[in-house]
Design a protein around this motif. Sequence first.
Motif, PDB file in Angstrom:
ATOM      1  N   ARG A  64      80.207  61.865  -8.444  1.00 62.16           N
ATOM      2  CA  ARG A  64      80.609  61.984  -7.032  1.00 62.16           C
ATOM      3  C   ARG A  64      79.498  61.751  -6.020  1.00 62.16           C
ATOM      4  O   ARG A  64      79.705  61.997  -4.822  1.00 62.16           O
ATOM      5  N   GLU A  65      78.341  61.296  -6.454  1.00 59.95           N
ATOM      6  CA  GLU A  65      77.261  61.021  -5.513  1.00 59.95           C
ATOM      7  C   GLU A  65      76.913  59.542  -5.580  1.00 59.95           C
ATOM      8  O   GLU A  65      76.798  59.000  -6.695  1.00 59.95           O
ATOM      9  N   PRO A  66      76.797  58.899  -4.406  1.00 57.71           N
ATOM     10  CA  PRO A  66      76.718  59.428  -3.050  1.00 57.71           C
ATOM     11  C   PRO A  66      78.086  59.601  -2.388  1.00 57.71           C
ATOM     12  O   PRO A  66      79.088  59.107  -2.877  1.00 57.71           O
ATOM     13  N   ASP A  73      77.758  66.796  -7.353  1.00 56.75           N
ATOM     14  CA  ASP A  73      76.602  65.942  -7.117  1.00 56.75           C
ATOM     15  C   ASP A  73      75.833  65.807  -8.422  1.00 56.75           C
ATOM     16  O   ASP A  73      76.235  66.345  -9.454  1.00 56.75           O
ATOM     17  N   PHE A  74      74.735  65.050  -8.389  1.00 55.48           N
ATOM     18  CA  PHE A  74      73.996  64.797  -9.615  1.00 55.48           C
ATOM     19  C   PHE A  74      73.515  66.093 -10.266  1.00 55.48           C
ATOM     20  O   PHE A  74      73.567  66.244 -11.489  1.00 55.48           O
ATOM     21  N   SER A  75      73.071  67.048  -9.463  1.00 52.11           N
ATOM     22  CA  SER A  75      72.550  68.292 -10.019  1.00 52.11           C
ATOM     23  C   SER A  75      73.653  69.134 -10.653  1.00 52.11           C
ATOM     24  O   SER A  75      73.551  69.550 -11.810  1.00 52.11           O
ATOM     25  N   THR A  99      79.875  51.460  -6.056  1.00 48.81           N
ATOM     26  CA  THR A  99      78.640  50.821  -6.505  1.00 48.81           C
ATOM     27  C   THR A  99      78.929  49.369  -6.855  1.00 48.81           C
ATOM     28  O   THR A  99      79.149  49.008  -8.023  1.00 48.81           O
ATOM     29  N   ALA A 100      78.897  48.505  -5.836  1.00 53.86           N
ATOM     30  CA  ALA A 100      79.364  47.127  -5.984  1.00 53.86           C
ATOM     31  C   ALA A 100      78.273  46.083  -5.814  1.00 53.86           C
ATOM     32  O   ALA A 100      78.503  44.904  -6.106  1.00 53.86           O
ATOM     33  N   THR A 101      77.091  46.482  -5.348  1.00 54.75           N
ATOM     34  CA  THR A 101      75.999  45.535  -5.146  1.00 54.75           C
ATOM     35  C   THR A 101      74.726  46.078  -5.781  1.00 54.75           C
ATOM     36  O   THR A 101      74.606  47.286  -6.056  1.00 54.75           O
ATOM     37  N   ALA A 102      73.759  45.187  -5.975  1.00 58.65           N
ATOM     38  CA  ALA A 102      72.483  45.606  -6.540  1.00 58.65           C
ATOM     39  C   ALA A 102      71.803  46.641  -5.644  1.00 58.65           C
ATOM     40  O   ALA A 102      71.190  47.608  -6.129  1.00 58.65           O
ATOM     41  N   GLU A 103      71.914  46.460  -4.332  1.00 51.04           N
ATOM     42  CA  GLU A 103      71.302  47.411  -3.413  1.00 51.04           C
ATOM     43  C   GLU A 103      71.938  48.793  -3.541  1.00 51.04           C
ATOM     44  O   GLU A 103      71.226  49.822  -3.542  1.00 51.04           O
ATOM     45  N   GLN A 104      73.250  48.835  -3.660  1.00 57.08           N
ATOM     46  CA  GLN A 104      73.930  50.123  -3.807  1.00 57.08           C
ATOM     47  C   GLN A 104      73.568  50.792  -5.126  1.00 57.08           C
ATOM     48  O   GLN A 104      73.388  52.012  -5.183  1.00 57.08           O
ATOM     49  N   LEU A 105      73.449  50.011  -6.185  1.00 59.69           N
ATOM     50  CA  LEU A 105      73.072  50.582  -7.474  1.00 59.69           C
ATOM     51  C   LEU A 105      71.634  51.091  -7.437  1.00 59.69           C
ATOM     52  O   LEU A 105      71.344  52.188  -7.940  1.00 59.69           O
ATOM     53  N   ALA A 106      70.727  50.327  -6.848  1.00 61.49           N
ATOM     54  CA  ALA A 106      69.338  50.765  -6.742  1.00 61.49           C
ATOM     55  C   ALA A 106      69.228  52.046  -5.924  1.00 61.49           C
ATOM     56  O   ALA A 106      68.478  52.970  -6.271  1.00 61.49           O
ATOM     57  N   ASP A 107      69.984  52.128  -4.828  1.00 62.92           N
ATOM     58  CA  ASP A 107      69.973  53.338  -4.010  1.00 62.92           C
ATOM     59  C   ASP A 107      70.479  54.542  -4.804  1.00 62.92           C
ATOM     60  O   ASP A 107      69.929  55.648  -4.709  1.00 62.92           O
ATOM     61  N   LYS A 108      71.527  54.323  -5.563  1.00 57.67           N
ATOM     62  CA  LYS A 108      72.104  55.414  -6.358  1.00 57.67           C
ATOM     63  C   LYS A 108      71.119  55.900  -7.413  1.00 57.67           C
ATOM     64  O   LYS A 108      70.964  57.107  -7.631  1.00 57.67           O
ATOM     65  N   MET A 109      70.447  54.967  -8.053  1.00 55.27           N
ATOM     66  CA  MET A 109      69.432  55.343  -9.041  1.00 55.27           C
ATOM     67  C   MET A 109      68.334  56.182  -8.406  1.00 55.27           C
ATOM     68  O   MET A 109      67.892  57.192  -8.969  1.00 55.27           O
ATOM     69  N   ALA A 110      67.896  55.789  -7.210  1.00 53.92           N
ATOM     70  CA  ALA A 110      66.807  56.500  -6.539  1.00 53.92           C
ATOM     71  C   ALA A 110      67.199  57.936  -6.179  1.00 53.92           C
ATOM     72  O   ALA A 110      66.344  58.828  -6.150  1.00 53.92           O
ATOM     73  N   MET A 111      68.489  58.170  -5.934  1.00 59.74           N
ATOM     74  CA  MET A 111      68.948  59.503  -5.561  1.00 59.74           C
ATOM     75  C   MET A 111      68.802  60.525  -6.683  1.00 59.74           C
ATOM     76  O   MET A 111      68.844  61.734  -6.431  1.00 59.74           O
TER      77      MET A 111
END
Length: 444
Positions: A64-66, A73-75, A99-111
Amino acid sequence: MFETLIRGATIVNAEGFERRDVGITDGRIVARIAPGETASARTVVDAAGAYLLPGLVDAHAHLREPGLTHKEDFSSGTHAAALGGVTTVLDMPTDEPWTATAEQLADKMAMTDGRIHVDVGFQAVVSSDLSHVSGLLDLAPVSFELFTADVPDDFLFATLDAVAEALRAFVGSDTLIGISPGDQSILTGSTLRDRSGTIAAFQASRPPLAEANGIARALAAAASAETRIHVRQVNSELGVEAWSRLRGMADASVETTPQNLFFTAQDYETQGANLKASPPLRSPHDVDALRAALSAGLIDIIATDHAPHAPAEKAARYAAFADIPGGMPGLQTLLPTVLRLVEEGLIALPDVVRMCASNPAERFGLGRRKGRIATGHDADILILDPRQSSTIANADQVSRAGYTPFDGWTVQARLTSVLLRGREIVREGKLIGPSVGNIVTRES
């Protein structure tokens, strides 16, 4: 000398049982030692009489994040996973935004940085803009997800032609594409015919016919495109029959969930909104057929579709049953529910490992490090004591959903310890230590 040595237990892998002690160093299993063989370690764990299982891999979960962190959430989600013996969560892409683009996936990973208690792999969604596929592949998600019904138009592949065209974008990539086997034409037609908003109307909008047609279409398209697919959440006799007859057409696997193996549509009368999800629960006859398929080895993976909602969302009043937010928590209860299937004699303990650890690890590109207690693999290990019992309780759930449909169920086994890459993260039902989970990506 090992960092950790687990002595006295019986290892359970998909192939069966084996008495071996396990030596761990630098987060990996480095030795499997015959009982009584001399070995030393800085930490020795006495697990006499217990089973050692590889950490479970849940191939279908929504953290459920972001964007939807009031639900989970991740925690909180990975906390629930850790308590349930799930050491690797494969997170679905239907958050906000999807999560449909590389930017969205990278942002999600960083979270996830410093916030996940178990390892997490991410799944990306296939959108109508297929030009995003290449950039997403560069980030090595564990899989992609393709939807054929019941989603926003940007992510809907409602026809066979559309599904086949999307799958052709993955030719040569060796990645896995998950497909939920719905049928938008049936959903639309049935909704137009029956606007009553009842449970029966919801069931009619997503009938076994839609599932069976979705399975057949997915397999035919995958065979044509020569791509690898994973069929989500089969739960009807007609769907099982379609899968059984056609599965050899393509490189394909199939999953079901614990809720579909235990509950029927009659249970809506007592649990109502808490069991509302898609696909709908089926008849007792369908559940019997699904259980027979599980026992016969026709089901490759048991996953949870962990999809929590805030308690107030489930408790609110809605004009139609179909409007109730769909989904329920499942990460914390995956292990005890499949152990109930073992108690019933439907499957054996090695089958649990096969469907909940080794198969999902292999299919989703993690098989060289997850899903087995084997030399060279991550030391993701569950210590399970069959001499004790445990009871599932709403009060113990750490998901933000705050409940479980399996409240009150007892299992003749107790998960006493969970190790993630050799480090104990759960002891006697309690999370210990800091968040040490990592992002895992598809093996090349």
